[in-house]
Motif scaffolding. Structure first.
Motif, PDB file in Angstrom:
ATOM      1  N   GLY A   1       7.220   7.828  24.993  1.00 25.81           N
ATOM      2  CA  GLY A   1       7.738   7.444  23.672  1.00 25.81           C
ATOM      3  C   GLY A   1       6.573   7.108  22.550  1.00 25.81           C
ATOM      4  O   GLY A   1       5.657   8.015  22.405  1.00 25.81           O
ATOM      5  N   GLY A   2       6.824   6.221  21.828  1.00 20.94           N
ATOM      6  CA  GLY A   2       5.814   6.104  20.827  1.00 20.94           C
ATOM      7  C   GLY A   2       5.596   4.536  20.457  1.00 20.94           C
ATOM      8  O   GLY A   2       6.311   3.555  21.052  1.00 20.94           O
ATOM      9  N   GLU A   3       4.525   4.144  19.874  1.00 20.14           N
ATOM     10  CA  GLU A   3       3.911   2.819  19.575  1.00 20.14           C
ATOM     11  C   GLU A   3       3.317   2.547  18.106  1.00 20.14           C
ATOM     12  O   GLU A   3       2.425   3.604  17.696  1.00 20.14           O
ATOM     13  CB  GLU A   3       2.941   2.261  20.511  1.00 20.14           C
ATOM     14  N   VAL A   4       3.661   1.783  17.349  1.00 18.29           N
ATOM     15  CA  VAL A   4       3.369   1.370  16.062  1.00 18.29           C
ATOM     16  C   VAL A   4       2.062   0.672  16.010  1.00 18.29           C
ATOM     17  O   VAL A   4       1.785  -0.099  16.824  1.00 18.29           O
ATOM     18  CB  VAL A   4       3.871   0.710  15.140  1.00 18.29           C
TER      19      VAL A   4
ATOM     20  N   GLU B   1       5.869  -3.350  12.773  1.00 16.77           N
ATOM     21  CA  GLU B   1       4.805  -4.187  13.072  1.00 16.77           C
ATOM     22  C   GLU B   1       4.036  -3.825  14.197  1.00 16.77           C
ATOM     23  O   GLU B   1       4.463  -3.239  15.116  1.00 16.77           O
ATOM     24  CB  GLU B   1       5.144  -5.560  13.404  1.00 16.77           C
ATOM     25  N   PRO B   2       2.766  -4.107  14.089  1.00 13.93           N
ATOM     26  CA  PRO B   2       1.715  -3.443  15.513  1.00 13.93           C
ATOM     27  C   PRO B   2       2.348  -3.952  16.556  1.00 13.93           C
ATOM     28  O   PRO B   2       2.609  -4.992  16.747  1.00 13.93           O
ATOM     29  CB  PRO B   2       0.334  -4.254  14.908  1.00 13.93           C
ATOM     30  N   GLY B   3       2.318  -2.762  17.538  1.00 19.58           N
ATOM     31  CA  GLY B   3       2.415  -3.211  19.026  1.00 19.58           C
ATOM     32  C   GLY B   3       3.953  -2.872  19.235  1.00 19.58           C
ATOM     33  O   GLY B   3       4.248  -2.857  20.554  1.00 19.58           O
ATOM     34  N   GLU B   4       4.710  -2.448  18.269  1.00 19.93           N
ATOM     35  CA  GLU B   4       6.260  -2.452  18.516  1.00 19.93           C
ATOM     36  C   GLU B   4       6.415  -0.929  19.177  1.00 19.93           C
ATOM     37  O   GLU B   4       5.543  -0.221  18.782  1.00 19.93           O
ATOM     38  CB  GLU B   4       7.078  -2.415  17.295  1.00 19.93           C
ATOM     39  N   TYR B   5       7.298  -0.811  20.180  1.00 19.46           N
ATOM     40  CA  TYR B   5       7.287   0.531  20.729  1.00 19.46           C
ATOM     41  C   TYR B   5       8.814   1.020  20.874  1.00 19.46           C
ATOM     42  O   TYR B   5       9.690   0.077  20.840  1.00 19.46           O
ATOM     43  CB  TYR B   5       6.792   0.439  22.253  1.00 19.46           C
TER      44      TYR B   5
ATOM     45  N   ASP C   1      21.363  11.943  31.145  1.00 18.48           N
ATOM     46  CA  ASP C   1      21.594  11.522  32.471  1.00 18.48           C
ATOM     47  C   ASP C   1      20.258  11.140  33.325  1.00 18.48           C
ATOM     48  O   ASP C   1      19.264  12.061  33.063  1.00 18.48           O
ATOM     49  CB  ASP C   1      22.407  12.376  33.153  1.00 18.48           C
ATOM     50  N   GLY C   2      20.176  10.035  33.746  1.00 17.94           N
ATOM     51  CA  GLY C   2      18.871   9.830  34.403  1.00 17.94           C
ATOM     52  C   GLY C   2      17.709   9.185  33.827  1.00 17.94           C
ATOM     53  O   GLY C   2      16.777   8.685  34.333  1.00 17.94           O
ATOM     54  N   TRP C   3      17.867   9.027  32.480  1.00 18.84           N
ATOM     55  CA  TRP C   3      16.750   8.221  31.591  1.00 18.84           C
ATOM     56  C   TRP C   3      17.286   7.046  30.935  1.00 18.84           C
ATOM     57  O   TRP C   3      18.527   6.897  30.789  1.00 18.84           O
ATOM     58  CB  TRP C   3      16.345   9.182  30.491  1.00 18.84           C
ATOM     59  N   ASN C   4      16.540   6.196  30.747  1.00 16.36           N
ATOM     60  CA  ASN C   4      16.839   5.127  30.141  1.00 16.36           C
ATOM     61  C   ASN C   4      15.940   4.760  28.770  1.00 16.36           C
ATOM     62  O   ASN C   4      14.941   5.136  28.781  1.00 16.36           O
ATOM     63  CB  ASN C   4      16.644   3.739  31.037  1.00 16.36           C
ATOM     64  N   TYR C   5      16.682   4.052  27.712  1.00 15.16           N
ATOM     65  CA  TYR C   5      15.762   3.758  26.492  1.00 15.16           C
ATOM     66  C   TYR C   5      15.369   2.193  26.498  1.00 15.16           C
ATOM     67  O   TYR C   5      16.357   1.553  26.587  1.00 15.16           O
ATOM     68  CB  TYR C   5      16.756   4.205  25.358  1.00 15.16           C
ATOM     69  N   ALA C   6      14.408   1.908  25.846  1.00 12.55           N
ATOM     70  CA  ALA C   6      13.823   0.540  25.579  1.00 12.55           C
ATOM     71  C   ALA C   6      13.092   0.443  24.300  1.00 12.55           C
ATOM     72  O   ALA C   6      12.390   1.430  24.026  1.00 12.55           O
ATOM     73  CB  ALA C   6      13.150  -0.076  26.996  1.00 12.55           C
ATOM     74  N   THR C   7      13.304  -0.753  23.675  1.00 13.52           N
ATOM     75  CA  THR C   7      12.452  -0.838  22.454  1.00 13.52           C
ATOM     76  C   THR C   7      12.122  -2.249  22.210  1.00 13.52           C
ATOM     77  O   THR C   7      12.876  -3.184  22.532  1.00 13.52           O
ATOM     78  CB  THR C   7      12.946  -0.349  21.270  1.00 13.52           C
ATOM     79  N   SER C   8      10.720  -2.520  21.688  1.00  8.11           N
ATOM     80  CA  SER C   8      10.759  -3.845  21.388  1.00  8.11           C
ATOM     81  C   SER C   8      10.781  -4.198  19.725  1.00  8.11           C
ATOM     82  O   SER C   8      10.461  -5.452  19.146  1.00  8.11           O
ATOM     83  CB  SER C   8       9.357  -4.176  21.552  1.00  8.11           C
ATOM     84  N   ALA C   9      11.368  -3.221  19.204  1.00  7.02           N
ATOM     85  CA  ALA C   9      11.305  -3.209  17.525  1.00  7.02           C
ATOM     86  C   ALA C   9      12.729  -3.916  17.141  1.00  7.02           C
ATOM     87  O   ALA C   9      13.437  -4.072  18.052  1.00  7.02           O
ATOM     88  CB  ALA C   9      11.243  -1.802  17.050  1.00  7.02           C
ATOM     89  N   SER C  10      12.718  -4.433  15.864  1.00  7.93           N
ATOM     90  CA  SER C  10      13.738  -5.196  15.332  1.00  7.93           C
ATOM     91  C   SER C  10      14.745  -4.350  15.298  1.00  7.93           C
ATOM     92  O   SER C  10      14.649  -3.173  15.021  1.00  7.93           O
ATOM     93  CB  SER C  10      13.468  -5.890  14.170  1.00  7.93           C
ATOM     94  N   PRO C  11      16.087  -4.659  15.193  1.00  8.50           N
ATOM     95  CA  PRO C  11      17.351  -3.685  15.294  1.00  8.50           C
ATOM     96  C   PRO C  11      17.149  -3.026  13.866  1.00  8.50           C
ATOM     97  O   PRO C  11      16.830  -3.118  12.672  1.00  8.50           O
ATOM     98  CB  PRO C  11      18.586  -4.861  15.041  1.00  8.50           C
TER      99      PRO C  11
END
Length: 380
Positions: A170-173, A84-88, A46-56
């Motif tokens: 979070g993390g980043e490739v 891929e580079p830059g995905e988070y 609760d109170g947190w959100n998740y976001a990603t730029s990676a493919s499904p």
């Protein structure tokens, strides 16, 4: 733009994830649900959100009881698919509070990182005013695994007019195929007296930028007794403002040159075809890289330019190794095209032709067009 060669620049897509506002906790820790014990459902507590730029399928986040430092649950974040580079992948929460610009904030969290390769774990604080306008940020990265939950800290002074702090974990490739898994627990943000004997300045990261100044191929006269050769010159400019010194590559691929539609003389005016100059007939020749600003050119680690025979596969033409290339540079690129005496038919229309697709005919006067595809990326 070339008169006979078009070029495409890499399109950068910026994914902006929405950041929800969390309730302010009691005095002391300003983070609501920093232990992830509340509302265990979906990707986050609760109170947190998740976001990603990676493919499904390449990233995941869940509140889990598989690992926890305190209580029953922790927050798991992972990228373990085709990356891929830059995905988070990241979780975020906002702390709205009347922050005192004479003080500092300290972010504390515990993290267990069982796997980490070609990637980094990141912690970031972003500061906003009462109108929601961005002010500045503070940033920390972790590049090593841990065998147990380890305390990590991020301390920074509070900018003037701060009314909201966004916490981003979070993390980043950093390279193709990178992966990581991290468990986060006991997140806290506390306001405290600033150490007035120290001062700080934040350098906000920018982008890797690339552009070209194009020339034109010289017209070539058709001759079957000599060499049909033409040249063009461009200047490429590349600037690494990322502030991470990951190294970068500038790459190029291209399509074949295709003619305008030509009347087919063998068909008594009933058919037409298009001819192809293979892209392998073009060579790319680079000069040395010229330093404009920032880090000087290193003779071994670059940025270093390469000469190639152009093809449909992406090839490196300028490269800076990790730790180098944090600056602005220019390189002159020369293109040399030798046109074959016979060219292949690649498409046909109409009827009555004495040729078929794949046959070779004598070179014909026309405009021949190819597309050059440039791409620039960090950590490659």
């Amino acid at each position: 733009m070339f008169r006979k060669v078009k070029y495409l620049l890499l399109v950068l897509i910026v994914v902006i994830a929405s950041i929800g506002v969390s309730a302010v906790s009691a005095a002391g820790n300003l983070v609501s649900n920093g232990s992830f014990e509340n509302n265990i459902s979906g990707h986050t507590g609760d109170g947190w959100n998740y976001a990603t730029s990676a493919s499904p399928g390449a990233s995941s986040a869940e509140v889990t009881s598989a690992e926890a430092y305190d209580g029953t649950y922790s927050q798991a974040i992972a990228q373990e698919g085709s990356t891929e580079p830059g995905e988070y992948a990241r979780i975020t929460t906002d702390v709205v509070h009347p922050f005192d610009s004479a003080k500092a904030v300290q972010l504390n969290f515990r993290a267990k990182i069982p796997s980490l390769a070609l990637a980094r774990i990141t912690a970031k604080l972003e500061f906003y005013d009462d109108q929601g306008m961005y002010i500045s940020n503070a940033y920390k990265e972790i590049t090593n695994t841990t065998v147990s939950f380890t305390v990590f800290e991020l301390y920074t002074l509070i900018p003037d007019n701060t009314q909201k702090v966004a916490i981003i974990l979070g993390g980043e490739v950093t390279d193709y195929g990178g992966y990581y898994r991290v468990y986060i627990d006991d997140v806290s943000l506390t306001e405290q007296a600033a150490n007035m004997n120290q001062t700080q300045v934040g350098i906000v990261s920018g982008e890797l930028r690339f552009s070209t100044l194009s020339g034109s191929f010289l017209d070539v006269k058709l001759t079957n007794s000599g060499i049909m050769e033409t040249v063009a010159t461009t200047t490429a400019a590349i600037t690494d403002d990322t502030g991470r010194a990951e190294g970068w590559n500038l790459k190029i691929s291209a399509t074949n040159f295709i003619s305008d539609e030509l009347n087919d003389p063998s068909s008594e005016g009933q058919a037409a075809y298009a001819l192809m100059i293979p892209i392998s007939a073009m060579k790319l020749e680079t000069s040395s890289v010229n330093h404009v600003a920032g880090q000087q050119v290193h003779p071994v680690h670059g940025p270093v330019a390469h000469s190639i025979t152009v093809s449909g596969s992406s090839q490196t033409i300028v490269k800076a190794d990790p730790g180098f290339g944090s600056g602005s540079y220019q390189v002159v690129i020369g293109y040399r095209l030798v046109i074959p005496k016979t060219l292949q038919i690649v498409s046909q229309s109409g009827t009555g032709s004495k040729f078929k697709v794949g046959d070779y005919v004598g070179a014909r006067s026309s405009i021949y067009t190819a597309t050059l595809n440039f791409s620039a990326g960090t950590g490659l």
